[in-house]
Design an enzyme around this catalytic site. Structure first.
Site, PDB file in Angstrom:
ATOM      1  N   LYS A  46       0.846  -1.199   0.000  1.00  0.00           N
ATOM      2  CA  LYS A  46       0.000   0.000   0.000  1.00  0.00           C
ATOM      3  C   LYS A  46       0.884   1.252   0.000  1.00  0.00           C
ATOM      4  O   LYS A  46       0.603   2.220  -0.712  1.00  0.00           O
ATOM      5  CB  LYS A  46      -0.943  -0.017   1.223  1.00  0.00           C
ATOM      6  CG  LYS A  46      -1.994  -1.120   1.096  1.00  0.00           C
ATOM      7  CD  LYS A  46      -2.786  -1.360   2.352  1.00  0.00           C
ATOM      8  CE  LYS A  46      -3.600  -2.631   2.180  1.00  0.00           C
ATOM      9  NZ  LYS A  46      -4.345  -3.043   3.362  1.00  0.00           N
ATOM     10  N   GLN A  90      -5.359  -2.023   9.425  1.00  0.00           N
ATOM     11  CA  GLN A  90      -5.018  -3.301   8.792  1.00  0.00           C
ATOM     12  C   GLN A  90      -5.542  -4.462   9.637  1.00  0.00           C
ATOM     13  O   GLN A  90      -5.272  -4.551  10.840  1.00  0.00           O
ATOM     14  CB  GLN A  90      -3.485  -3.389   8.627  1.00  0.00           C
ATOM     15  CG  GLN A  90      -3.006  -4.624   7.893  1.00  0.00           C
ATOM     16  CD  GLN A  90      -3.467  -4.675   6.433  1.00  0.00           C
ATOM     17  OE1 GLN A  90      -3.416  -3.680   5.718  1.00  0.00           O
ATOM     18  NE2 GLN A  90      -3.931  -5.834   6.006  1.00  0.00           N
ATOM     19  N   ASP A 113     -11.181   1.621   3.021  1.00  0.00           N
ATOM     20  CA  ASP A 113     -11.333   0.162   2.913  1.00  0.00           C
ATOM     21  C   ASP A 113     -12.775  -0.193   2.554  1.00  0.00           C
ATOM     22  O   ASP A 113     -13.052  -1.309   2.119  1.00  0.00           O
ATOM     23  CB  ASP A 113     -10.993  -0.496   4.254  1.00  0.00           C
ATOM     24  CG  ASP A 113      -9.629  -1.164   4.242  1.00  0.00           C
ATOM     25  OD1 ASP A 113      -9.141  -1.508   3.144  1.00  0.00           O
ATOM     26  OD2 ASP A 113      -9.064  -1.351   5.331  1.00  0.00           O
TER      27      ASP A 113
END
Ligand code: NAP
Length: 280
Positions: A46, A90, A113
């Site tokens: 990322k 995460q 997300d």
């Protein structure tokens, strides 16, 4: 048979937002708890994609022992920070942290997300309301679109019904007028369903769950699974060697859905920044 090259397309998509990123100066914050090697690899990817796109990347690392209270406080600080446009926590998180509380605490306008109930709920309305859809399903849709694979009227079979992949990709396929079947661990006869699929999307986490006898000729196969075999090699849920002989299109693992998920995060980060700046 054509390989759906997620790696090449993801680089193209990341490059395509560079101009917008230069104008908008987006910032993505990533929270990493503990030292899970897979999570560390994902956040590295990322970071690399942000650097390529021209998005500022800020990583907050915490020990696995962080309390839920302290983690939620950090998320709240980032929610309040006007200089941060996107926030990712995460997953997975340590067992003592209740993930739904964490997902719900992220500001929906920064939820790149696409896991917050607000963003998931909007997706149910129509494709026009898919403002921040979950990254993996968005990546899959972008991949199918890029290869001009029609979705309307097709039999789409999704295997796996998780909140982050199976359920939202089922909804996004329904939004595009497919006839969707979602299978899971309690599905009575999995292959009776998979054999009917024009497009088969598999997101389970079991090596070789889908074998060649379970698909029809010409099927489009999207393999979301990320597993390590006995030799430590990364592989999906589909027996690629044999299923690819019957497929018209198939994603490889690695190099298929994984990089597309990262590209989708970049697209969502730019989108979130645009929407925030437009509403200022
Ligand atoms: P998950 O939350 O564990 O969900 C797995 C799903 O598969 C559940 O719905 C489960 O049903 C179902 N299932 C389990 N065994 C099954 C079987 N034998 N037949 C049919 N369905 C079965 O996993 P996830 O987060 O969706 O991830 C799935 C896989 O995709 C994992 O390998 C993960 O690493 C990978 N992944 C990859 C990416 C990427 O970017 N490439 C992104 C996300 C996830 P129950 O819940 O009823 O048990």
């Amino acid at each position: 048979m054509t390989i759906l090259d997620g790696k090449a397309l993801s680089e193209e998509l990341v490059d395509s937002v560079k101009d917008k990123a230069e104008k908008l100066s987006p910032t993505l914050a990533v929270i990493l708890v503990g030292e899970n090697p897979a999570s560390m690899a994902y956040v590295r990817n990322k970071k690399k994609a942000c650097e390529r796109a021209g998005i500022e990347y800020i990583q907050h690392d915490f020990e696995a022992t962080i309390t839920q209270e302290d983690l939620l406080k950090k998320i709240d600080d980032i929610n309040q920070d006007p200089n941060v446009n996107g926030l990712i926590v995460q997953l997975p998180l340590p067992d003592h942290i209740y993930v739904p509380d964490v997902i719900r605490s992220v500001d929906p306008s920064k939820d790149v997300d696409g896991f917050h109930a607000y963003n998931i709920g909007k997706m149910f309305l129509s494709p026009e309301f898919e403002d921040l859809p979950p990254a993996t399903p968005l990546g899959i849709v972008k991949l199918l679109d890029h290869y001009d694979i029609p979705i309307r009227g097709k039999e789409v079979v999704v295997v796996g019904h998780s909140n982050i992949v199976g359920k939202p990709i089922s909804m996004m396929m329904l939004n595009r007028d497919a006839t969707v079947t979602t299978c899971h661990i309690h599905t009575k006869d999995l292959s009776a369903h998979t054999k009917r699929a024009d497009i088969l999307i598999v997101a389970v986490g079991k090596i070789n769950l889908i074998t060649a006898d379970m698909v029809k000729d010409g099927v489009v196969v999207v393999d979301v699974g990320m597993n390590r075999n006995d030799d430590g090699k990364l592989c999906g849920d589909v027996d690629f060697e044999n299923v690819s002989k019957k497929a018209s299109y198939i994603t490889p693992v690695p190099g298929g859905v994984g990089p597309m998920t990262v590209a989708a995060l970049i697209l969502n980060t730019v989108r979130a920044t645009e929407r925030q700046k437009a509403s200022q």
